[in-house]
Design a protein around this motif. Sequence first.
Motif, PDB file in Angstrom:
ATOM      1  N   GLU A 105      94.900  35.403   9.459  1.00  0.00           N
ATOM      2  CA  GLU A 105      94.781  34.394  10.515  1.00  0.00           C
ATOM      3  C   GLU A 105      93.943  33.209  10.031  1.00  0.00           C
ATOM      4  N   LEU A 106      92.902  33.503   9.277  1.00  0.00           N
ATOM      5  CA  LEU A 106      92.073  32.430   8.719  1.00  0.00           C
ATOM      6  C   LEU A 106      92.895  31.539   7.797  1.00  0.00           C
ATOM      7  N   LYS A 107      93.752  32.164   7.009  1.00  0.00           N
ATOM      8  CA  LYS A 107      94.607  31.397   6.098  1.00  0.00           C
ATOM      9  C   LYS A 107      95.552  30.496   6.877  1.00  0.00           C
ATOM     10  N   LYS A 108      96.082  30.993   7.994  1.00  0.00           N
ATOM     11  CA  LYS A 108      96.983  30.194   8.826  1.00  0.00           C
ATOM     12  C   LYS A 108      96.257  28.981   9.413  1.00  0.00           C
ATOM     13  N   ILE A 109      95.035  29.211   9.881  1.00  0.00           N
ATOM     14  CA  ILE A 109      94.259  28.110  10.463  1.00  0.00           C
ATOM     15  C   ILE A 109      94.020  27.026   9.422  1.00  0.00           C
ATOM     16  N   ARG A 110      93.594  27.457   8.234  1.00  0.00           N
ATOM     17  CA  ARG A 110      93.337  26.489   7.163  1.00  0.00           C
ATOM     18  C   ARG A 110      94.608  25.740   6.774  1.00  0.00           C
ATOM     19  N   ARG A 111      95.722  26.470   6.734  1.00  0.00           N
ATOM     20  CA  ARG A 111      96.993  25.847   6.338  1.00  0.00           C
ATOM     21  C   ARG A 111      97.413  24.785   7.345  1.00  0.00           C
ATOM     22  N   VAL A 112      97.290  25.079   8.634  1.00  0.00           N
ATOM     23  CA  VAL A 112      97.664  24.115   9.673  1.00  0.00           C
ATOM     24  C   VAL A 112      96.831  22.844   9.536  1.00  0.00           C
ATOM     25  N   LEU A 156      98.152  19.067   8.407  1.00  0.00           N
ATOM     26  CA  LEU A 156      98.200  18.007   9.412  1.00  0.00           C
ATOM     27  C   LEU A 156      97.077  16.978   9.291  1.00  0.00           C
ATOM     28  N   CYS A 157      96.100  17.260   8.469  1.00  0.00           N
ATOM     29  CA  CYS A 157      95.014  16.277   8.291  1.00  0.00           C
ATOM     30  C   CYS A 157      94.779  16.043   6.801  1.00  0.00           C
ATOM     31  N   LYS A 158      95.230  14.907   6.338  1.00  0.00           N
ATOM     32  CA  LYS A 158      95.084  14.552   4.926  1.00  0.00           C
ATOM     33  C   LYS A 158      94.205  13.316   4.724  1.00  0.00           C
ATOM     34  N   ASP A 159      93.742  12.725   5.819  1.00  0.00           N
ATOM     35  CA  ASP A 159      92.986  11.469   5.724  1.00  0.00           C
ATOM     36  C   ASP A 159      91.475  11.656   5.813  1.00  0.00           C
ATOM     37  N   GLU A 160      91.021  12.880   6.073  1.00  0.00           N
ATOM     38  CA  GLU A 160      89.594  13.132   6.222  1.00  0.00           C
ATOM     39  C   GLU A 160      89.079  13.994   5.060  1.00  0.00           C
ATOM     40  N   THR A 161      87.782  13.886   4.807  1.00  0.00           N
ATOM     41  CA  THR A 161      87.139  14.748   3.807  1.00  0.00           C
ATOM     42  C   THR A 161      86.488  15.908   4.552  1.00  0.00           C
ATOM     43  N   TYR A 162      86.933  17.105   4.264  1.00  0.00           N
ATOM     44  CA  TYR A 162      86.424  18.260   4.998  1.00  0.00           C
ATOM     45  C   TYR A 162      86.590  19.531   4.181  1.00  0.00           C
ATOM     46  N   ASN A 163      85.931  20.579   4.660  1.00  0.00           N
ATOM     47  CA  ASN A 163      86.049  21.885   4.033  1.00  0.00           C
ATOM     48  C   ASN A 163      85.874  22.942   5.113  1.00  0.00           C
ATOM     49  N   PHE A 164      85.953  24.192   4.723  1.00  0.00           N
ATOM     50  CA  PHE A 164      85.849  25.289   5.677  1.00  0.00           C
ATOM     51  C   PHE A 164      84.745  26.259   5.271  1.00  0.00           C
ATOM     52  N   PHE A 196      99.899  27.308  15.435  1.00  0.00           N
ATOM     53  CA  PHE A 196     100.441  27.624  14.108  1.00  0.00           C
ATOM     54  C   PHE A 196     101.816  26.995  13.847  1.00  0.00           C
ATOM     55  N   LYS A 197     102.400  26.371  14.866  1.00  0.00           N
ATOM     56  CA  LYS A 197     103.694  25.696  14.677  1.00  0.00           C
ATOM     57  C   LYS A 197     103.437  24.270  14.194  1.00  0.00           C
ATOM     58  N   ILE A 198     103.330  24.126  12.892  1.00  0.00           N
ATOM     59  CA  ILE A 198     102.902  22.870  12.278  1.00  0.00           C
ATOM     60  C   ILE A 198     103.779  21.680  12.662  1.00  0.00           C
ATOM     61  N   GLU A 199     105.067  21.943  12.828  1.00  0.00           N
ATOM     62  CA  GLU A 199     105.999  20.852  13.084  1.00  0.00           C
ATOM     63  C   GLU A 199     105.958  20.361  14.532  1.00  0.00           C
ATOM     64  N   GLU A 200     105.294  21.099  15.416  1.00  0.00           N
ATOM     65  CA  GLU A 200     105.286  20.747  16.836  1.00  0.00           C
ATOM     66  C   GLU A 200     104.138  19.782  17.173  1.00  0.00           C
ATOM     67  N   ASP A 201     104.335  19.019  18.248  1.00  0.00           N
ATOM     68  CA  ASP A 201     103.316  18.052  18.672  1.00  0.00           C
ATOM     69  C   ASP A 201     102.023  18.739  19.111  1.00  0.00           C
ATOM     70  N   TYR A 202     102.153  19.949  19.649  1.00  0.00           N
ATOM     71  CA  TYR A 202     100.965  20.668  20.126  1.00  0.00           C
ATOM     72  C   TYR A 202      99.954  20.832  18.999  1.00  0.00           C
ATOM     73  N   LYS A 235      96.190  19.091  18.691  1.00  0.00           N
ATOM     74  CA  LYS A 235      94.978  19.907  18.645  1.00  0.00           C
ATOM     75  C   LYS A 235      94.170  19.654  17.371  1.00  0.00           C
ATOM     76  N   VAL A 236      94.843  19.472  16.254  1.00  0.00           N
ATOM     77  CA  VAL A 236      94.123  19.157  15.017  1.00  0.00           C
ATOM     78  C   VAL A 236      93.438  17.802  15.142  1.00  0.00           C
ATOM     79  N   TYR A 237      94.141  16.848  15.728  1.00  0.00           N
ATOM     80  CA  TYR A 237      93.523  15.535  15.973  1.00  0.00           C
ATOM     81  C   TYR A 237      92.278  15.693  16.844  1.00  0.00           C
ATOM     82  N   ASN A 238      92.378  16.510  17.890  1.00  0.00           N
ATOM     83  CA  ASN A 238      91.249  16.706  18.799  1.00  0.00           C
ATOM     84  C   ASN A 238      90.058  17.362  18.107  1.00  0.00           C
ATOM     85  N   ILE A 239      90.345  18.284  17.195  1.00  0.00           N
ATOM     86  CA  ILE A 239      89.262  18.945  16.446  1.00  0.00           C
ATOM     87  C   ILE A 239      88.453  17.905  15.683  1.00  0.00           C
TER      88      ILE A 239
END
Length: 217
Positions: A13-20, A24-32, A123-129, A133-137
Amino acid sequence: MYIIGLIDDEESELKKIRRVIKTLCKDETYNFKSYLVPNKTENLVETMFAEILEDIIHERISSLIVDYKIMVEATKVQGTEILKMIKDKVPKFPVIILTEIVEESMQPIYVDADKVYRKKDFFKIEEDYAKEKVYNIFDSMKKYVNQRDSLETSIKDFKERFLNGENMSNVIPNILTLESKLNDFVPVDQTQIDKVFDVNKAKEIVKLIERANEILE
């Protein structure tokens, strides 16, 4: 750099979260940072909270995503228990609950419904949801970090003014007010005023100065 804390009892599940998020976010500098879930239920929430709080204090994480249902020794630990402890101590820190049991997760009064995300949709990367949510994070992290840093900068400026001899009645109340606000973002054991001298004496001095000014007026 933003650091996103993750809590889930399943590595998959952690891998899925990181993958999403990475997709979906390539413009920010971040890590986990993934928090290790203890293999015993005794004091589990307290143990994890202590580590998380230490990371918040030292600005090692910028937000937290926690699974609602954490299984340890066949016992379910609710992620909202960790959320409550964080909200009680650091109310402005951004925490997301990720779950398939959305309605149940939102029942506690201290849970913000907007911060509960449905796992299967996230986890549905292609969906707007998922995109929303990634934008909101990241939006929540930016607001949290910016407000925290702004308060810290203002306190530093007032401290410099205080050390340079500016009137205490002007400086100390501002520092105390700002530190009270900052405590919602980063809990502080020792304030800037404490580092110079006893805070109770500082308050008494301010009161005396205010009374003297009233008399003179």
